[in-house]
Motif scaffolding. Sequence first.
Motif, PDB file in Angstrom:
ATOM      1  N   PHE A  26       9.230  -1.094 -11.680  1.00 17.46           N
ATOM      2  CA  PHE A  26       8.562  -2.225 -11.039  1.00 17.46           C
ATOM      3  C   PHE A  26       7.940  -1.734  -9.739  1.00 17.46           C
ATOM      4  O   PHE A  26       8.602  -1.079  -8.924  1.00 17.46           O
ATOM      5  N   ARG A  27       6.661  -2.040  -9.540  1.00 18.91           N
ATOM      6  CA  ARG A  27       5.934  -1.595  -8.354  1.00 18.91           C
ATOM      7  C   ARG A  27       5.254  -2.800  -7.707  1.00 18.91           C
ATOM      8  O   ARG A  27       4.623  -3.597  -8.401  1.00 18.91           O
ATOM      9  N   TYR A  28       5.390  -2.871  -6.421  1.00 14.21           N
ATOM     10  CA  TYR A  28       4.824  -3.996  -5.667  1.00 14.21           C
ATOM     11  C   TYR A  28       4.254  -3.441  -4.369  1.00 14.21           C
ATOM     12  O   TYR A  28       4.884  -2.615  -3.689  1.00 14.21           O
ATOM     13  N   GLU A  29       3.058  -3.884  -4.027  1.00 10.40           N
ATOM     14  CA  GLU A  29       2.428  -3.437  -2.779  1.00 10.40           C
ATOM     15  C   GLU A  29       1.788  -4.631  -2.080  1.00 10.40           C
ATOM     16  O   GLU A  29       1.055  -5.413  -2.698  1.00 10.40           O
TER      17      GLU A  29
ATOM     18  N   THR B 211      -2.096  -8.624  -2.555  1.00 11.14           N
ATOM     19  CA  THR B 211      -0.799  -8.306  -3.151  1.00 11.14           C
ATOM     20  C   THR B 211      -1.026  -7.895  -4.595  1.00 11.14           C
ATOM     21  O   THR B 211      -1.676  -8.614  -5.357  1.00 11.14           O
ATOM     22  N   VAL B 212      -0.507  -6.733  -4.955  1.00 13.45           N
ATOM     23  CA  VAL B 212      -0.652  -6.230  -6.322  1.00 13.45           C
ATOM     24  C   VAL B 212       0.721  -5.787  -6.821  1.00 13.45           C
ATOM     25  O   VAL B 212       1.604  -5.425  -6.036  1.00 13.45           O
ATOM     26  N   TYR B 213       0.887  -5.806  -8.145  1.00 13.79           N
ATOM     27  CA  TYR B 213       2.153  -5.394  -8.733  1.00 13.79           C
ATOM     28  C   TYR B 213       1.908  -4.812 -10.114  1.00 13.79           C
ATOM     29  O   TYR B 213       0.854  -5.008 -10.728  1.00 13.79           O
ATOM     30  N   ASN B 214       2.901  -4.097 -10.608  1.00 10.55           N
ATOM     31  CA  ASN B 214       2.823  -3.499 -11.933  1.00 10.55           C
ATOM     32  C   ASN B 214       4.238  -3.376 -12.493  1.00 10.55           C
ATOM     33  O   ASN B 214       5.164  -2.977 -11.783  1.00 10.55           O
ATOM     34  N   ILE B 215       4.377  -3.747 -13.762  1.00  7.62           N
ATOM     35  CA  ILE B 215       5.676  -3.670 -14.450  1.00  7.62           C
ATOM     36  C   ILE B 215       5.507  -2.777 -15.673  1.00  7.62           C
ATOM     37  O   ILE B 215       4.584  -2.977 -16.476  1.00  7.62           O
TER      38      ILE B 215
ATOM     39  N   TYR C  99      -4.364  -3.484  -9.770  1.00 10.47           N
ATOM     40  CA  TYR C  99      -3.282  -2.688  -9.196  1.00 10.47           C
ATOM     41  C   TYR C  99      -3.685  -1.226  -9.009  1.00 10.47           C
ATOM     42  O   TYR C  99      -3.581  -0.667  -7.909  1.00 10.47           O
ATOM     43  N   PHE C 100      -4.162  -0.579 -10.079  1.00 10.03           N
ATOM     44  CA  PHE C 100      -4.481   0.840  -9.979  1.00 10.03           C
ATOM     45  C   PHE C 100      -5.728   1.082  -9.136  1.00 10.03           C
ATOM     46  O   PHE C 100      -5.895   2.159  -8.580  1.00 10.03           O
ATOM     47  N   GLN C 101      -6.601   0.089  -9.039  1.00  7.14           N
ATOM     48  CA  GLN C 101      -7.795   0.250  -8.212  1.00  7.14           C
ATOM     49  C   GLN C 101      -7.467   0.123  -6.722  1.00  7.14           C
ATOM     50  O   GLN C 101      -8.080   0.780  -5.884  1.00  7.14           O
ATOM     51  N   GLU C 102      -6.503  -0.732  -6.389  1.00  9.89           N
ATOM     52  CA  GLU C 102      -6.206  -0.995  -4.981  1.00  9.89           C
ATOM     53  C   GLU C 102      -4.968  -0.255  -4.480  1.00  9.89           C
ATOM     54  O   GLU C 102      -4.768  -0.156  -3.274  1.00  9.89           O
ATOM     55  N   SER C 103      -4.136   0.251  -5.369  1.00  6.99           N
ATOM     56  CA  SER C 103      -2.895   0.903  -4.947  1.00  6.99           C
ATOM     57  C   SER C 103      -3.191   2.082  -4.037  1.00  6.99           C
ATOM     58  O   SER C 103      -4.143   2.845  -4.250  1.00  6.99           O
ATOM     59  N   ILE C 104      -2.381   2.226  -3.007  1.00  7.20           N
ATOM     60  CA  ILE C 104      -2.568   3.323  -2.057  1.00  7.20           C
ATOM     61  C   ILE C 104      -1.476   4.373  -2.193  1.00  7.20           C
ATOM     62  O   ILE C 104      -1.373   5.278  -1.370  1.00  7.20           O
TER      63      ILE C 104
ATOM     64  N   GLN D 245      -3.275   7.968  -8.024  1.00  5.49           N
ATOM     65  CA  GLN D 245      -4.616   8.382  -7.603  1.00  5.49           C
ATOM     66  C   GLN D 245      -5.592   8.486  -8.763  1.00  5.49           C
ATOM     67  O   GLN D 245      -6.731   8.049  -8.674  1.00  5.49           O
ATOM     68  N   SER D 246      -5.149   9.068  -9.908  1.00  6.37           N
ATOM     69  CA  SER D 246      -6.072   9.261 -11.021  1.00  6.37           C
ATOM     70  C   SER D 246      -6.019   8.124 -12.028  1.00  6.37           C
ATOM     71  O   SER D 246      -6.789   8.131 -12.993  1.00  6.37           O
ATOM     72  N   SER D 247      -5.145   7.130 -11.822  1.00  6.02           N
ATOM     73  CA  SER D 247      -5.015   6.043 -12.793  1.00  6.02           C
ATOM     74  C   SER D 247      -5.993   4.912 -12.528  1.00  6.02           C
ATOM     75  O   SER D 247      -6.017   3.950 -13.291  1.00  6.02           O
ATOM     76  N   PHE D 248      -6.780   4.989 -11.468  1.00  5.97           N
ATOM     77  CA  PHE D 248      -7.687   3.882 -11.153  1.00  5.97           C
ATOM     78  C   PHE D 248      -8.809   3.777 -12.191  1.00  5.97           C
ATOM     79  O   PHE D 248      -9.485   2.757 -12.265  1.00  5.97           O
ATOM     80  N   LEU D 249      -9.020   4.821 -13.000  1.00  5.91           N
ATOM     81  CA  LEU D 249     -10.038   4.766 -14.031  1.00  5.91           C
ATOM     82  C   LEU D 249      -9.606   3.947 -15.246  1.00  5.91           C
ATOM     83  O   LEU D 249     -10.424   3.654 -16.111  1.00  5.91           O
ATOM     84  N   ASN D 250      -8.326   3.601 -15.334  1.00  2.00           N
ATOM     85  CA  ASN D 250      -7.854   2.826 -16.478  1.00  2.00           C
ATOM     86  C   ASN D 250      -8.488   1.430 -16.457  1.00  2.00           C
ATOM     87  O   ASN D 250      -8.454   0.748 -15.443  1.00  2.00           O
TER      88      ASN D 250
END
Length: 919
Positions: free
Chosen positions: A334-337, A353-357, A384-389, A394-399
């Motif tokens: 679980f990821r939350y930012e 606010t973004v999250y990923n499960i 999430y992958f576009q805004e995650s810092i 880093q390379s998952s923002f293309l998904n």
Amino acid sequence: MAFQKPSHTFTKIHLKGLRTNSFYILFTLSFTVFINTFSFAQELPKKNGSIPAEQRKDSTTIVIDSIVKPLINIREIDSTKKDSTKKDSFLTDAVKYKAKDYVSLNQKQKKIYLYNEAEVLYQDMEIKSGVIVIDYSKNLVYAGRIKDSTGYSQRPVFKQGENIIEPDSIVFNTESKKALVFNSRTEQQGFKVYSPKTKKENDSTYFMANARFTTAEDEEDPEYQFVTSKMKMVPNKKVIVGPTYMEIYGVPTPIALPFAFFPMTKKQTSGIIFPSFGEDNNRGYNLQNGGYYFAISDYLDLAVLGDYYTNGSYGLRVENNYAMRYKYRGNVSFRYENLLSSERGFPDFSKSTVYNIRWSHSQDTKANPNSRFSASVNLGSSSYFQESINQLNQSSFLNNTLASSVSYSKTLQGDPQVNVSLTATHRQNTNTGDIDLTLPTMQVSMGRIYPFAPKTGTKKGAIHNINFQLNTRGEYSIKTNDTIFGKSEMFDDAITGIKHSIPVTTNFKVFNHFSVSANANFEENWTLKTVKKIYDQSLEKAVSIDQNGFDRFLTYNVGASVGTTIYGMYNFEEEGEDKKLKAIRHVMRPSISYSISPAFNQYYETYDVIDADGTTTDQVEYTRFENSLYGRPGNTYSSRVGLSLGNNLEAKIRAKDSTKTEPEKIFILNNLNFSTDYDIAADSLKWSPVRVSGGTQILNKKMSINFGMTLNPYALDSNNNVINTFNIDNGGSLFRLTSANVNMSYTLSNDSFSGTESDSDKASAQESARSGGRTDDLFGKSQDFADQRLSDRDKNKDDKEEDNEFYNYKMPWSLRLAYSANYTNTRREDKISSHSLMFSGDVDLSPRWSVGASSGYDFLNKGFTYTQLRFERDLLSWRMNFSWIPFSDRSSWNFFIGIKSSLLKDLKYDQRKRPDQQL
């Protein structure tokens, strides 16, 4: 500086357990009891007669290692305390000893001397040394080396079971069970310690003074080491050191610690995960991936990690792994930012606010052969992958797609066999935020039944091969958007449906060369919601009214197909000749099919279109099942003839290896397929477009080529609409190319490249796959060198030619290429819709230097795609990595240098630059 060598050569102590103390006890007590009880007489050779006493002066001089005398500080034991009448019972086996020169017993000094290649054996205990002295009056045992004109030789070797100890010398007290070890080297799980003086306190505790420790492979000249004034070691448990400073190749550095603690256990233990440090131009200084690891049990663990930025942004990650041998294994994440841009009060301040499960679960095939449960979940915020810092993403923002599936299936044994499955699926478009859910999908299928098959023997003919199945599929489908995901509104437009199907098939041979199959399919669809349409004069349009309640419709179709296989061979080689191309074989698989689908007009109704004067101007046909989950019933009669032709070409060529007598077979075309159909019942556009697809592998099967195209025989009018006129009759060619595509992939390397994927690369690919991305590195690698999960794995040392004095003159390299092009001409667009080349490669510049890159070029937009440059340096005990994204809105870099060993991996330097804020 490197380890300072003493005037005499030191040896190693191998600690492989906590049985060291029992080794010394057995040895010394064995000798003490043996002397006091039996005086070693039974081991001496028996004499046949009396020998007269004779005095001789012993000219042999025993020189004991001088380093022992000033260091012995063990209290003297009163020998009168031992009860000579009490029988010692722990000698359960004979004590065997020998020495090359002599064994001397001095009753006056109460000592036993064994000299030159001295050896003592008792059960599983073995001692070998140059000199062994047993002082049974003081309960001391000494083993040391022999000093001669060349220096010291025959160092002590203590062995008991798997434990081996090789110090310069050792003094052991059998009563206090303490010992002094001199110039010892100890290794615990790659943690190497040298100490000039070690005190053994008990079975599991050692104290060392002025010790040095390192994880370097070269003990004689380590590239780095830590020097400490005092150290406490509990083998296989922990190491505690006092004031410590670091030396690099013998040069002291300002890196120092007042104290340190190193866990040595081989079991999972809980502990702190140290964060990596960085700086973000938009969010300030930060700490990433720091937290705590909980070793809950051998089957379950938990890692809680967090990120913090000085502008108030923060992130939380919870990682869990679980496993039960022969049953199942999986992980949950679980990821939350909570991300803040700029500072509060500034006009450019924003908050998101973004999250990923993520959840992955797999069941062992041995657990239950009749039921299976699996899960692969990846859902969360579309951005999430576009805004995650977090660097890991880093390379998952293309998904652009997130997909999930949780399924349970069970097989009910019997005749016929029944399979039942429940599946919940999720698919999310990260660009639009649209989500498709099925909660759940239920499927029940019955095994095939052959009602006319003979009870014994094989099935022959059309009657024997008649078979049918019963399949049921039920689904609860939701189409929503991530803006309302998880809210009650997402269920407003949910659709429920159940479909029953009974396929009936048979097959048989005709004229021994033609395969004939016939089929009929019956489907019944159930729904709980239908629609009724009326024309609203005030709105001047049709209005749909939902009607809740059970309803159903039945459809069916029949068909048959005939196919065969034709082989053709053309030989290029005449008898007695030896040509390189020997023969070409062409295999064709033509087939013709026929299918009938009736029109189900009974399910259709009409509504009247009324103008303002109340006059009916038109009647519109519709079906109340138009929103059915599995589609609407057809209202057009269809009678279609299908044509298809499959081809493949193979060649036989002379083998490159002259010792082989048989020719080699290669594929020219793996497949080349043509298909189309003709609708007899249609009023116009009877022919459907011709679909062409093919593929092959060339360059020793390293390059794969796949292509396809669509050819339409009908022409277009001036408005670019298809008309019922053949293109050739409209002044054009026989077919009009409406679409085409080609995809090529190429993987190659030179002979020096191992081609073996490192564990860290596998972990990076697994991380990308779990995030919904590619498993190759054409879009870059998921790299965060300071992240614990991806940094514990190092490249296989066997892949590097470390033993070669000179580096291979051919630099190992690998290259991966992927080319894609798509052409569209449906309505005279005549344009290439996409055209790109992606590439990724790695080069080992030296045995310890490697560079890599992932990039691509978009020929349509004339620009480079996402680019990542990678540099890696193997610094023996250390590793250095640099990852750089030189341009685009994700421009950033990451530098890392740290110790490889898992024991000292928190000794690192990590610096990164985050992408700049985009306005």
